[in-house]
Design a protein around this motif. Sequence first.
Motif, PDB file in Angstrom:
ATOM      1  N   LEU A   6      57.841  11.389  84.946  1.00 48.80           N
ATOM      2  CA  LEU A   6      57.821   9.927  85.040  1.00 48.80           C
ATOM      3  C   LEU A   6      56.798   9.498  86.079  1.00 48.80           C
ATOM      4  O   LEU A   6      56.345  10.286  86.903  1.00 48.80           O
ATOM      5  CB  LEU A   6      59.208   9.397  85.398  1.00 48.80           C
ATOM      6  CG  LEU A   6      59.843   9.918  86.698  1.00 48.80           C
ATOM      7  CD1 LEU A   6      59.478   9.062  87.896  1.00 48.80           C
ATOM      8  CD2 LEU A   6      61.359   9.990  86.549  1.00 48.80           C
ATOM      9  N   TRP A  42      57.860   6.529  81.459  1.00 52.88           N
ATOM     10  CA  TRP A  42      58.249   7.910  81.184  1.00 52.88           C
ATOM     11  C   TRP A  42      57.072   8.678  80.603  1.00 52.88           C
ATOM     12  O   TRP A  42      56.358   8.190  79.730  1.00 52.88           O
ATOM     13  CB  TRP A  42      59.437   7.950  80.222  1.00 52.88           C
ATOM     14  CG  TRP A  42      60.542   7.052  80.679  1.00 52.88           C
ATOM     15  CD1 TRP A  42      60.886   5.837  80.184  1.00 52.88           C
ATOM     16  CD2 TRP A  42      61.417   7.294  81.780  1.00 52.88           C
ATOM     17  NE1 TRP A  42      61.927   5.298  80.884  1.00 52.88           N
ATOM     18  CE2 TRP A  42      62.277   6.168  81.879  1.00 52.88           C
ATOM     19  CE3 TRP A  42      61.570   8.336  82.686  1.00 52.88           C
ATOM     20  CZ2 TRP A  42      63.269   6.067  82.852  1.00 52.88           C
ATOM     21  CZ3 TRP A  42      62.563   8.248  83.654  1.00 52.88           C
ATOM     22  CH2 TRP A  42      63.396   7.117  83.728  1.00 52.88           C
ATOM     23  N   SER A  85      59.170  14.204  79.574  1.00 54.22           N
ATOM     24  CA  SER A  85      60.562  13.786  79.763  1.00 54.22           C
ATOM     25  C   SER A  85      61.371  13.889  78.470  1.00 54.22           C
ATOM     26  O   SER A  85      62.601  13.956  78.504  1.00 54.22           O
ATOM     27  CB  SER A  85      60.611  12.351  80.292  1.00 54.22           C
ATOM     28  OG  SER A  85      60.107  11.431  79.330  1.00 54.22           O
TER      29      SER A  85
END
Length: 467
Positions: free
Chosen positions: A160, A193, A197
């Motif tokens: 992130l 993000w 992720s």
Amino acid sequence: MSVRVRGIYTTALTRLLSDAGIDVVQASGPIEARFDADFAVERAGAAVETTGDRQGVGVSGDRETVERVVDELRELGRDTLAWADPLPVRAVYAGEVTETLSSGAVVDCGDGEGFLPYSNSDERVETGDRVRVQVVEGTAPWTDGRAVLDTDIAVRGDLLTLVRGGSTSTTAAGPAMLDVIAADPREGWGVSWEAASDDAGFDAIADALAAANERAAAIDDALAGAGDPESVAPHAYYDGGATTWVWFGRESRFALDEQRRAVTTTMAGHHRVKAGSNSASAAVDYVEALCEDPGSDDETDFPFAVTAQQFGPQSGDTLTLGHGKPDGRLITLGRADVQSVEDGGTVTVERTMSAGGEYDGLGVPKEAGDVAETKLKEGRWWYPTVYRDSEGRSKGTYVNICTPVEIFPDTARYVDLHVDVLKHADGRVERVDDDELDAAVDAGHVPEDLADRARSVAAAVASALGD
């Protein structure tokens, strides 16, 4: 302590660092298959990435992790050299624009110069402007590039990214992810993000956000009351951690071969060939995919003749001398014409010299028509250059003592170790620049064992030239 590894050294470094107790995370599919293991998808304390020229790696991230990784890499061989970047990735500066170019601006950050692409700034910048910038991409000291800057201040991660003054992603995954992990970005920062992720567990994402929030808080603290760029530039607000550049020499590349060979099929000189060019790198992959046993693991069996025949250099080509310095700089000594290439790894090149000045150390004038003949031998710790006048008479010989020579398709690479041996036209032999080598050791640029090797080689060369 964890690292993310990418590039042509990944397999070898994954084994080396894992054996040293450092967790490798976010491994690619081929690496997981090669090691027959699952690697965690979580925040990495540092990233280890092959440099664009394939000569080494950059290690960037949390200072403690970077230092630990670099310590392990230094143990690969005497010719592994490392230099801390004065402008580490993630650092935040108040800088002054000193020059504007076609695609961006040069910014003086105090600790060094960076390059701010116009696309990385919301406002147009002009010479004399003072701006707050962050280092987003470093550059190895042996290249001519500058660190890349951005006016967005962010905590950029593998899972992130937090942006100071930004907004949280409004995609469906954005708010939903925050609800699932029951956490929020630091006030005043927006979160988005990254692709990794998607494969990470919720706990890993929560941990990554917590770590990012800590770094965001550290940046806020560093900027609070520190003065705006107009009043303090050039100034370092936040160091961001550490970035260190590691250059692998020939011995180090063969040590990396050994690490890789313990995991998968690896030809003699695997990393040495891959470092030469993209086409050579692809050829290595092809050979190893076809052959379970593509050759001996003995360094002396490195197939130089075949490599040179396929990728260069060959007679009639030109070759530059990549003259590395112990402080990390690279000086290109111009292009020379390749006269011959021997199967044993000796390449003879010639340069026609221009008039003006004197030959370094020899004290004789450079004259029009002079020719410099250099004999480079793969893996040797020295190479001689003989200077001759237009009639073919010797004006002296300069022997450079260096890390083992690597002859790539268009460049011969090594790091100069300062001490040199001269043979004058009258036969007198002289050893010079021991004091510069001593100074390089004191400055931490040359490890003591490497310096001892340089002195030993210089003594042997001087003795041979004096016989």
